[in-house]
Design an enzyme around this catalytic site. Structure first.
Site, PDB file in Angstrom:
ATOM      1  N   SER A 127     -18.942 -28.093  23.386  1.00 38.04           N
ATOM      2  CA  SER A 127     -18.435 -26.996  22.555  1.00 38.04           C
ATOM      3  C   SER A 127     -17.515 -27.501  21.447  1.00 38.04           C
ATOM      4  O   SER A 127     -16.786 -28.471  21.623  1.00 38.04           O
ATOM      5  CB  SER A 127     -17.657 -25.995  23.407  1.00 38.04           C
ATOM      6  OG  SER A 127     -18.454 -25.505  24.444  1.00 38.04           O
ATOM      7  N   SER A 159     -13.469 -29.184  30.015  1.00 35.30           N
ATOM      8  CA  SER A 159     -12.848 -29.154  31.343  1.00 35.30           C
ATOM      9  C   SER A 159     -12.584 -30.575  31.821  1.00 35.30           C
ATOM     10  O   SER A 159     -13.481 -31.427  31.780  1.00 35.30           O
ATOM     11  CB  SER A 159     -13.767 -28.454  32.341  1.00 35.30           C
ATOM     12  OG  SER A 159     -14.059 -27.156  31.889  1.00 35.30           O
ATOM     13  N   GLU A 242     -26.258 -27.683  34.584  1.00 35.22           N
ATOM     14  CA  GLU A 242     -24.949 -27.036  34.712  1.00 35.22           C
ATOM     15  C   GLU A 242     -25.094 -25.643  35.328  1.00 35.22           C
ATOM     16  O   GLU A 242     -24.375 -25.278  36.255  1.00 35.22           O
ATOM     17  CB  GLU A 242     -24.289 -26.922  33.324  1.00 35.22           C
ATOM     18  CG  GLU A 242     -22.978 -26.146  33.360  1.00 35.22           C
ATOM     19  CD  GLU A 242     -22.208 -26.179  32.049  1.00 35.22           C
ATOM     20  OE1 GLU A 242     -22.803 -26.451  30.986  1.00 35.22           O
ATOM     21  OE2 GLU A 242     -20.987 -25.925  32.091  1.00 35.22           O
ATOM     22  N   SER A 365     -22.191 -17.858  28.004  1.00 33.25           N
ATOM     23  CA  SER A 365     -21.717 -16.504  28.344  1.00 33.25           C
ATOM     24  C   SER A 365     -22.833 -15.660  28.990  1.00 33.25           C
ATOM     25  O   SER A 365     -24.017 -15.993  28.913  1.00 33.25           O
ATOM     26  CB  SER A 365     -21.215 -15.798  27.079  1.00 33.25           C
ATOM     27  OG  SER A 365     -22.316 -15.546  26.226  1.00 33.25           O
ATOM     28  N   GLU A 367     -23.985 -12.891  27.989  1.00 33.11           N
ATOM     29  CA  GLU A 367     -24.936 -12.400  26.977  1.00 33.11           C
ATOM     30  C   GLU A 367     -26.001 -13.466  26.712  1.00 33.11           C
ATOM     31  O   GLU A 367     -27.193 -13.158  26.588  1.00 33.11           O
ATOM     32  CB  GLU A 367     -24.201 -12.060  25.666  1.00 33.11           C
ATOM     33  CG  GLU A 367     -23.283 -10.843  25.746  1.00 33.11           C
ATOM     34  CD  GLU A 367     -21.999 -11.105  26.524  1.00 33.11           C
ATOM     35  OE1 GLU A 367     -21.563 -12.271  26.599  1.00 33.11           O
ATOM     36  OE2 GLU A 367     -21.445 -10.141  27.074  1.00 33.11           O
TER      37      GLU A 367
HETATM   38  C1  LIG Z   1     -13.329 -22.162  32.004  1.00 36.18           C
HETATM   39  C2  LIG Z   1     -14.180 -22.741  30.914  1.00 36.18           C
HETATM   40  C3  LIG Z   1     -14.568 -24.075  30.973  1.00 36.18           C
HETATM   41  C4  LIG Z   1     -15.337 -24.629  29.940  1.00 36.18           C
HETATM   42  N1  LIG Z   1     -15.672 -25.957  30.026  1.00 36.18           N
HETATM   43  C5  LIG Z   1     -16.379 -26.528  29.022  1.00 36.18           C
HETATM   44  C6  LIG Z   1     -16.679 -27.924  29.055  1.00 36.18           C
HETATM   45  O1  LIG Z   1     -16.308 -28.636  29.997  1.00 36.18           O
HETATM   46  N2  LIG Z   1     -17.369 -28.477  28.030  1.00 36.18           N
HETATM   47  C7  LIG Z   1     -17.795 -27.719  26.965  1.00 36.18           C
HETATM   48  O2  LIG Z   1     -18.440 -28.283  26.068  1.00 36.18           O
HETATM   49  N3  LIG Z   1     -17.510 -26.377  26.884  1.00 36.18           N
HETATM   50  C8  LIG Z   1     -16.810 -25.781  27.886  1.00 36.18           C
HETATM   51  N4  LIG Z   1     -16.511 -24.432  27.829  1.00 36.18           N
HETATM   52  C9  LIG Z   1     -16.899 -23.681  26.643  1.00 36.18           C
HETATM   53  C10 LIG Z   1     -18.033 -22.678  26.858  1.00 36.18           C
HETATM   54  O3  LIG Z   1     -19.268 -23.343  27.006  1.00 36.18           O
HETATM   55  C11 LIG Z   1     -18.039 -21.753  25.628  1.00 36.18           C
HETATM   56  O4  LIG Z   1     -16.809 -21.055  25.621  1.00 36.18           O
HETATM   57  C12 LIG Z   1     -19.185 -20.780  25.669  1.00 36.18           C
HETATM   58  O5  LIG Z   1     -20.408 -21.439  25.467  1.00 36.18           O
HETATM   59  C13 LIG Z   1     -19.033 -19.653  24.614  1.00 36.18           C
HETATM   60  O6  LIG Z   1     -18.783 -20.215  23.352  1.00 36.18           O
HETATM   61  P1  LIG Z   1     -17.559 -19.686  22.461  1.00 36.18           P
HETATM   62  O7  LIG Z   1     -16.333 -19.687  23.306  1.00 36.18           O
HETATM   63  O8  LIG Z   1     -17.541 -20.489  21.206  1.00 36.18           O
HETATM   64  O9  LIG Z   1     -17.888 -18.175  22.135  1.00 36.18           O
HETATM   65  P2  LIG Z   1     -18.863 -17.644  20.998  1.00 36.18           P
HETATM   66  O10 LIG Z   1     -20.126 -18.414  20.979  1.00 36.18           O
HETATM   67  O11 LIG Z   1     -18.089 -17.547  19.720  1.00 36.18           O
HETATM   68  O12 LIG Z   1     -19.198 -16.188  21.532  1.00 36.18           O
HETATM   69  C14 LIG Z   1     -18.282 -15.097  21.380  1.00 36.18           C
HETATM   70  C15 LIG Z   1     -18.947 -13.860  21.979  1.00 36.18           C
HETATM   71  O13 LIG Z   1     -20.154 -13.554  21.268  1.00 36.18           O
HETATM   72  C16 LIG Z   1     -21.248 -13.448  22.164  1.00 36.18           C
HETATM   73  N5  LIG Z   1     -22.460 -14.021  21.558  1.00 36.18           N
HETATM   74  C17 LIG Z   1     -22.556 -15.179  20.855  1.00 36.18           C
HETATM   75  N6  LIG Z   1     -23.830 -15.405  20.496  1.00 36.18           N
HETATM   76  C18 LIG Z   1     -24.564 -14.359  20.990  1.00 36.18           C
HETATM   77  C19 LIG Z   1     -25.962 -14.025  20.960  1.00 36.18           C
HETATM   78  N7  LIG Z   1     -26.861 -14.790  20.335  1.00 36.18           N
HETATM   79  N8  LIG Z   1     -26.353 -12.883  21.587  1.00 36.18           N
HETATM   80  C20 LIG Z   1     -25.456 -12.074  22.222  1.00 36.18           C
HETATM   81  N9  LIG Z   1     -24.113 -12.346  22.269  1.00 36.18           N
HETATM   82  C21 LIG Z   1     -23.684 -13.474  21.674  1.00 36.18           C
HETATM   83  C22 LIG Z   1     -20.851 -14.282  23.379  1.00 36.18           C
HETATM   84  O14 LIG Z   1     -21.517 -13.848  24.541  1.00 36.18           O
HETATM   85  C23 LIG Z   1     -19.361 -14.036  23.455  1.00 36.18           C
HETATM   86  O15 LIG Z   1     -19.105 -12.822  24.135  1.00 36.18           O
HETATM   87  C24 LIG Z   1     -15.746 -23.838  28.839  1.00 36.18           C
HETATM   88  C25 LIG Z   1     -15.374 -22.465  28.774  1.00 36.18           C
HETATM   89  C26 LIG Z   1     -14.596 -21.939  29.796  1.00 36.18           C
HETATM   90  C27 LIG Z   1     -14.212 -20.477  29.709  1.00 36.18           C
END
Ligand SMILES: Cc1cc2nc3c(=O)[nH]c(=O)nc-3n(C[C@H](O)[C@H](O)[C@H](O)COP(=O)(O)OP(=O)(O)OC[C@H]3O[C@@H](n4cnc5c(N)ncnc54)[C@H](O)[C@@H]3O)c2cc1C
Length: 406
Positions: A127, A159, A242, A365, A367
């Site tokens: 990410s 993480s 994963e 997520s 979604e």
């Molecule tokens: C506890 C925790 C541990 C994590 N650990 C890691 C890790 O070790 N390594 C790593 O690389 N990442 C990690 N992550 C990151 C995680 O993979 C991302 O937070 C996740 O993929 C969502 O990306 P974002 O936060 O950028 O949200 P965004 O992509 O900006 O999404 C924001 C919102 O929009 C919605 N959305 C986005 N695109 C769409 C779509 N096409 N259709 C419908 N809805 C959509 C999403 O569902 C969400 O509700 C971790 C996250 C958490 C919470």
């Protein structure tokens, strides 16, 4: 075979009784990245390895036991009440299987035995601030310089990066092609010069994840996992590992938001005679049991050699929906009793409630999981993807989308 399994079970029981720590319901699963007991976790993992219980179904050539899924299930059953090393979760659940699938022979020999022995901790560097759900839109770049690669950019939400020895990194290696085609996967040392790791605090008060800044970080050429510019397929494979790992891991009966923990809470609060609470607990029991059985079935399919592919999103989604239901039942049972974080009488449940939102985000997520299940399991129409054929370097030149009314 059954004698062999019986013998394996007896050995597992004896090993766990001597070396394991049986969890109380107050301890639950605890924090994934418990910062105080890393040495304890490394130590126990080394003992598990020496006793022949690490990498039960993994190839013998790389330090695994080469045993069957039935042995794995026996170990899961026997170890469920015990506190197990969790710090190696990303290594066991994602990085290790990806290297076994795609790595060179040298990479497998170099990384897998050390992972199984608990000598090296892994993290996942996918990410970015501008690329989460749309991780193929990442902009951290890796440029070739002689035999090495030079990495610049930023990753986030990683993480355990602060505890990790190694990371699986995806970076852009060719911006002149569409975004999915110019990505490469690497192994990177988390102690590399030019790599800065900063903690990020989450609502539970812990800082289990981090942001990282790559400033001319040099990676050796033999760190590429799979093919150069074929990193998207590698990333999809790792994300599948994963989701399967998150969705199908052995469910501890004493985990904070399980039926058993919440029923225990209701009993301690004297609420089990209330018909409404009984009704909610029965509903929770049905959904919790359903989710545990679904996870078990999917794990058995994986262990039996069936490919779950996109179906791996189903137990992942079910787990986070289950957590949401459990939080609603906790609210019904205990209300404000578990709303406070500091000084709560129920630290494990409160921790589970506060952390529950993360289940629907980590590993992709809810979604995104629904989108995958809709398109790739149910065969529904795909979401339009306007940027699929455009070179990554030209994407920012596209004018903002117009609404239908303009
Ligand atoms: C506890 C925790 C541990 C994590 N650990 C890691 C890790 O070790 N390594 C790593 O690389 N990442 C990690 N992550 C990151 C995680 O993979 C991302 O937070 C996740 O993929 C969502 O990306 P974002 O936060 O950028 O949200 P965004 O992509 O900006 O999404 C924001 C919102 O929009 C919605 N959305 C986005 N695109 C769409 C779509 N096409 N259709 C419908 N809805 C959509 C999403 O569902 C969400 O509700 C971790 C996250 C958490 C919470």
């Amino acid at each position: 075979m059954s004698d062999d399994l019986d013998d394996f079970r007896s050995r597992a029981k004896a090993f766990l009784a001597e070396n394991g720590h049986r969890m109380t319901s107050e301890e639950g699963e605890g924090a994934l990245f418990d910062t105080d007991n890393i040495e304890w976790q490394r130590d126990l993992q080394a003992k598990i390895f020496d006793a022949g219980f690490a990498g039960i179904t993994w190839p013998k050539a790389y330090g695994g036991q080469g045993l069957t899924d039935a042995h794995q299930l026996v170990w899961n059953e026997e170890s469920a009440p015990y506190k197990m090393p969790a710090i190696f979760g990303i290594g066991f659940g994602m990085a290790g299987p990806t290297i076994v699938d795609l790595g060179t022979e040298e990479q497998k020999q170099r990384y897998i035995p050390k992972l199984l022995r608990g000598e090296e901790i892994w993290c996942q560097l996918f990410s970015e601030p501008g690329a989460g759900s749309d991780v193929a839109g990442l902009s951290t770049k890796a440029e070739r310089d002689g035999d090495e690669w030079v990495v610049n950019g930023q990753k986030v939400w990683t993480s355990g990066a602060h505890r990790a020895d190694l990371g699986i990194l995806i970076a852009r290696t060719d911006p002149s092609v569409p975004k999915h085609n110019g990505i490469t996967m690497f192994v990177v040392s988390m102690r590399s010069p030019g790599l800065t790791i900063r903690p990020l605090k989450q609502a539970t008060g812990e800082a289990p994840f981090n942001e990282e800044f790559f400033d001319n970080v040099r990676i050796p050429g033999d760190s590429v996992v799979g093919e150069v510019n074929a990193g998207w397929a590698a990333a999809v494979l790792m994300l599948r590992h994963e989701r399967i790992s998150i969705g199908t891991n052995a469910k501890q009966p004493s985990r904070p938001l399980s039926y058993a923990s919440i029923k225990d809470l209701a009993a301690k609060l004297g609420r089990t005679d209330d018909p409404l609470v009984r009704d909610r607990l029965a509903y929770l029991y049905a959904t919790d049991t359903g989710q545990v059985l679904l996870a078990q079935r999917m794990r058995q399919e994986v262990d039996a050699g069936f490919e779950l592919r996109a179906r791996g999103s189903i137990p992942k989604l079910a787990g986070s929906m289950m957590a949401r239901i459990a939080v609603d039942v906790v609210d019904e049972v205990a209300g404000y009793e578990v709303a406070a974080w500091e000084g709560t009488e129920w630290p494990s449940i409160t921790y589970g409630v506060v952390r529950s939102a993360a289940f629907g985000i980590e590993g992709g997520s809810n979604e995104i999981q629904r989108g995958i299940i809709g398109e790739r399991v149910l065969g529904l129409a795909k979401d339009p993807q306007l940027d699929r054929e455009i070179p990554f370097q030209d994407l920012r030149k596209i004018p903002p989308a117009r609404t239908a009314s303009k």
